[in-house]
Design a protein around this motif. Structure first.
Motif, PDB file in Angstrom:
ATOM      1  N   SER A 219       0.842  -1.194   0.000  1.00 31.59           N
ATOM      2  CA  SER A 219       0.000   0.000   0.000  1.00 31.59           C
ATOM      3  C   SER A 219       0.877   1.243   0.000  1.00 31.59           C
TER       4      SER A 219
ATOM      5  N   LEU B 103     -11.239   3.573   7.216  1.00 30.82           N
ATOM      6  CA  LEU B 103     -10.068   4.000   7.964  1.00 30.82           C
ATOM      7  C   LEU B 103     -10.518   4.268   9.382  1.00 30.82           C
TER       8      LEU B 103
ATOM      9  N   THR C 198     -11.237  -3.185   2.663  1.00 36.25           N
ATOM     10  CA  THR C 198      -9.895  -2.784   3.081  1.00 36.25           C
ATOM     11  C   THR C 198     -10.020  -1.996   4.375  1.00 36.25           C
TER      12      THR C 198
ATOM     13  N   VAL D 222      -7.901   0.169   7.306  1.00 41.99           N
ATOM     14  CA  VAL D 222      -6.673   0.857   7.679  1.00 41.99           C
ATOM     15  C   VAL D 222      -6.793   1.319   9.124  1.00 41.99           C
TER      16      VAL D 222
ATOM     17  N   GLN E  48      -2.507  -1.795   7.451  1.00 44.11           N
ATOM     18  CA  GLN E  48      -3.571  -1.979   6.465  1.00 44.11           C
ATOM     19  C   GLN E  48      -3.815  -3.469   6.243  1.00 44.11           C
TER      20      GLN E  48
ATOM     21  N   VAL F 264       2.870  -1.384   4.276  1.00 47.52           N
ATOM     22  CA  VAL F 264       2.507   0.023   4.087  1.00 47.52           C
ATOM     23  C   VAL F 264       3.770   0.830   3.815  1.00 47.52           C
TER      24      VAL F 264
END
Length: 593
Positions: A148, A219, A265, A267, A278, A294
């Protein structure tokens, strides 16, 4: 066995040293073997360490003694040490690829292996063998498929979010042979505020030749994520989020039809340390949780370009001709900081262009302006590119030709990369009329040399005067062995194609790019004191050696100022226009008659 045939005395020495070691210690048994598939020479080793027998193999590479020996388990499923390159891999010993010396013997390597295993595997209190070297980030990432990229702008947005928060995020994933690379491209907060990451090229976020898939997820930001224990399952991830006091109800979603996880996904961002972890929840694997490596942006004070490159971002550059020379210049300028381009060419990329062009098979058959625009949009974010599929000095509709030249007249610098005299005259006329600096260059067929040149308003003679003065200089030299490389107006079936290596074109193109940057930045004093340079790439014609550079002082007519019209002339022109419009209106037939 190549090394044995080349160094038979060394083989005798290896045998003697190994026999001597096996007589001196009671923990070692050895036997020689030849591998049937590769005919490589190998030593089978049994080492008794703290009562355990370690069955190993010591290999001799074909270029021994100029490359290190290796010891690894005979059973590829075994891992013996923290100083081992993965399960079944070689032990990392005192003598390795980074400090190898040809005088090191197999006996030395076996002693080192024994000391490592003896220290690390002490039954009562295992010892620690300190590492004396470090892997680069690239080496440690070789086997990591999921990666990422977090850009500076993405990190800046995350840092400004509320300390204890959960926001929706969108990503773009690129897939290649080496793995999957994700880019966080936008965030959506609970109040529907959207934050777009602005420092990612549109070639990544939009349609391109790359296999690009949109994704979404969450996130989550909390102090609890400053130090995250190992997360190896979806259940671990849900627990960590719950312990942080954040909602995890829509993190792991089961699809009602497939009864598998929907792709998400996740984070996790630590407030205080800025730690980023992540994960991806996938449906296609028995282990549905995948962790990413990451890759964070470099520190703010780490610069790769000179500070003055920032002065290039607001300038617009026009490039006419996107062949081998023009394509390299365009790509290099984008890397240097130019953000505004006008690119002009009418041709498409052919297979025969690939020997010197900066594009590849992925763009063959596409028009060069479209392909170069796409390539630029994969290099830098926030570019403004006007791509004109147009042939300057060619058979084009007059309105289109006028519009193309009008667009070029709004640039801060013009580049002729065509080596075509007719094109040069058109670009020079625009440069002269609007007092725009102009640069040009060409490679001589055969690749023995080339030239770079420029004309700056009120500093150098005007472009045509520079060219004419240069031709006068050439007329006083011995005849050149080869003519200039063909311009973009030469038909492929009309003449023999020009011969030159890509390295020849690259050298002239990069030299011209440096001249262009110096011109755009108006460096004082300039690093290029004269307008024209002949650059040799081998000993031929006037060049006495490779990289022989001949600066050429130029004399000629300067740049004419366009006189401001007088107020009386302007008024007279406006009055005449009004009279003409009035006459035209009076001459129109009455629509009611």
């Amino acid at each position: 066995m190549d090394w044995l045939n080349k160094y038979p005395e060394r083989f005798v020495r290896e045998c003697a040293e190994l026999d001597k070691l096996s007589r001196e210690v009671d923990w070692l048994t050895i036997s020689w073997a030849i591998l049937p598939d590769s005919l490589a020479l190998e030593v089978q080793i049994d080492m008794v360490v703290h009562g355990r027998v370690y069955e190993a193999r010591m290999g001799y590479p074909a270029i021994f003694p100029n490359a290190p020996l290796y010891i690894r388990p005979r059973d590829p499923s075994e891992r013996w040490s923290n100083h081992q390159f993965g399960t079944g891999g070689s032990l990392c010993l005192q003598w390795r690829a980074d400090n190898w010396h040809p005088e090191i013997t197999g006996a030395d390597i076996i002693r080192s292996a024994y000391e490592l295993l003896h220290t690390e595997n002490t039954p009562v209190e295992p010892g620690v063998v300190p590492s004396v070297h470090a892997l680069t980030e690239g080496q440690s990432s070789r086997n990591i498929y999921f990666r990422s990229i977090v850009t500076k702008d993405a990190l800046s947005i995350i840092e400004k979010l509320e300390p204890q928060s959960k926001v929706e995020l969108k990503l773009n994933s690129l897939f290649g042979e080496g793995g999957q690379v994700d880019f966080i491209t936008s965030f959506k907060a609970a109040d529907d505020s959207t934050y777009v990451v602005n420092d990612i090229p549109v070639g990544i976020t939009g349609f391109s030749s790359l296999f690009n898939i949109d994704g979404k997820g969450w996130l989550l930001k909390s102090d609890a994520f400053d130090s995250v224990d190992e997360i190896s399952s979806v259940e671990d991830l849900l627990r960590v989020i719950a312990e942080a006091g954040l909602d995890n109800s829509d993190i792991a979603v089961i699809n009602e039809t497939t009864q598998k996880y929907e792709k998400r996904t996740i984070v996790l961002y630590g407030n205080k340390t800025g730690q980023v972890n992540q994960f991806a929840i996938v449906s296609y694997s028995e282990s549905p949780l995948k962790q990413f490596k990451v890759i964070l942006p470099p520190p703010a004070d780490e610069m790769r370009l000179p500070p003055d490159h920032q002065n290039l971002t607001g300038l617009k550059v026009g490039i006419v001709g996107l062949g081998s020379m023009g394509s390299k210049i365009a790509i290099s300028l984008a890397r240097s900081g130019i953000r505004k381009f006008v690119i002009v060419d009418d041709d498409f990329l052919k297979l025969e262009n690939l020997v010197r062009h900066d594009l590849s098979w992925a763009e063959v058959g596409l028009h060069k302006v479209d392909a170069i625009k796409r390539a630029l949009n994969l290099i830098s974010p926030n570019l403004e590119i006007e791509a004109l599929n147009h042939r300057v000095a060619g058979q084009e509709p007059p309105i289109k030709a006028a519009n193309a030249l009008q667009t070029l007249s709004q640039c801060d610098l013009l580049i002729d990369a065509t080596a075509n005299p007719e094109v040069f005259l058109h670009i020079a006329a625009i440069a002269h009329a609007h007092k725009i600096p102009m640069c040009w260059g060409e490679v001589y067929a055969g690749g023995y040399g080339g030239l770079i040149a420029r004309a700056r308003p009120d500093i150098d003679p005007n472009p045509i005067a520079v060219r004419d003065s240069f031709y006068t200089y050439l007329s006083e030299l011995p005849p050149a062995p080869f003519k200039q490389a063909h311009g973009y107006d030469v038909q492929a079936d009309a003449e023999t194609p020009a011969i030159a290596y890509d390295s020849n074109v690259s050298l002239i193109a990069m030299s011209l790019t440096s001249l262009i940057i110096d011109t755009l930045l108006q460096v004082k004093p300039s690093e290029y004191p004269v307008p024209v340079y002949l650059i040799g790439m081998k000993k031929e014609w006037i060049f006495t050696q490779p990289f022989d550079t001949r600066p050429i002082a130029i004399q000629g007519e300067g740049w004419k100022d366009v006189a401001e019209p007088s107020s009386d002339a302007s008024l007279a022109a406006v009055k005449l226009l009004l009279d003409k419009l009035s006459e035209s209106s009076s001459a129109k037939p009455d629509s009611n008659s």
